[in-house]
Enzyme design. Structure first.
Site, mmCIF file in Angstrom:
data_model
loop_
_atom_site.group_PDB
_atom_site.id
_atom_site.type_symbol
_atom_site.label_atom_id
_atom_site.label_comp_id
_atom_site.label_asym_id
_atom_site.label_seq_id
_atom_site.Cartn_x
_atom_site.Cartn_y
_atom_site.Cartn_z
ATOM 1 N N SER A 103 0.727 -1.026 -0.079
ATOM 2 C CA SER A 103 -0.067 -0.070 0.085
ATOM 3 C C SER A 103 0.866 1.282 -0.055
ATOM 4 O O SER A 103 1.718 1.440 -0.753
ATOM 5 C CB SER A 103 -1.120 -0.042 0.979
ATOM 6 O OG SER A 103 -2.004 0.853 1.112
ATOM 7 N N ASP A 122 -8.870 -4.329 -5.787
ATOM 8 C CA ASP A 122 -8.569 -3.412 -4.803
ATOM 9 C C ASP A 122 -9.050 -2.326 -4.908
ATOM 10 O O ASP A 122 -9.140 -1.472 -5.937
ATOM 11 C CB ASP A 122 -7.039 -3.350 -4.864
ATOM 12 C CG ASP A 122 -6.278 -2.442 -3.720
ATOM 13 O OD1 ASP A 122 -7.000 -1.599 -2.848
ATOM 14 O OD2 ASP A 122 -5.083 -2.551 -3.552
ATOM 15 N N HIS A 165 -7.917 -5.073 -0.871
ATOM 16 C CA HIS A 165 -6.660 -4.294 -0.477
ATOM 17 C C HIS A 165 -5.995 -5.227 0.329
ATOM 18 O O HIS A 165 -5.620 -4.968 1.442
ATOM 19 C CB HIS A 165 -7.117 -3.073 0.215
ATOM 20 C CG HIS A 165 -5.803 -1.957 0.341
ATOM 21 N ND1 HIS A 165 -4.958 -1.897 -1.032
ATOM 22 C CD2 HIS A 165 -5.246 -1.687 1.131
ATOM 23 C CE1 HIS A 165 -4.085 -1.049 -0.439
ATOM 24 N NE2 HIS A 165 -4.127 -0.893 0.787
#
Length: 157
Positions: A21, A107, A137
């Site tokens: 991320s 995601d 995610h």
């Protein structure tokens, strides 16, 4: 990087910048900006293609940006010009170390389309990306094993 390279227990020839991320985006940024990074791993990396993330309705920190632009729509152009300084689309062509990426096709935070666009900007053949279906995610459970094998292969472990 200066601190890491100053440590006697760190082999400066074997530095991996790795994250997921925002951490993946920061790992890529570090690898783009500092040639001492030997390898880079980035899972569902953020900080790539802010305009597309806005258009695609990305969630997470992009929601804060979208909220700000709803309040101050007249600042949209300036906001995107400012974000261009940190948007990895403008830095990834300078990535020279081998890189191992992943993207989750569902995601909502870091859309696979933006990750792939960044990946495509990396020059050379010393890169690999894995796409995972049915993942949001999240990092696919097999990704760590693939990445560890990739790192071991590059570092001769």
């Amino acid at each position: 990087m200066d601190f890491l390279c100053s440590r006697p227990e760190v082999d400066p020839q074997r530095i991996l910048a790795n994250g997921e991320s925002q951490g993946g985006g920061l790992a890529l940024a570090t690898a783009c900006l500092d040639p001492r990074v030997s390898l880079c791993g980035a899972d569902n990396p953020s900080l790539i293609d802010f305009p597309s993330r806005l258009k695609l309705g990305a969630t997470g920190s992009t929601e804060e940006l979208r909220s700000y632009l709803r309040i101050y729509p007249e600042r949209g152009s300036q906001v995107l010009r400012t974000l261009a300084y940190v948007d990895l689309l403008n830095h990834l062509p300078s990535l020279r170390c081998p890189s191992f990426w992943s993207a989750s096709l569902n995601d909502p935070v870091c859309p696979a389309k933006t990750v792939e666009r960044g990946y495509d900007l990396v020059k050379g053949k010393n890169k690999e990306i894995r796409f995972y279906r049915d993942m949001g995610h999240d990092i696919h459970p097999s990704q760590l094993g693939h990445k560890l094998a990739w790192v071991a292969g590059h570092f001769g472990l």
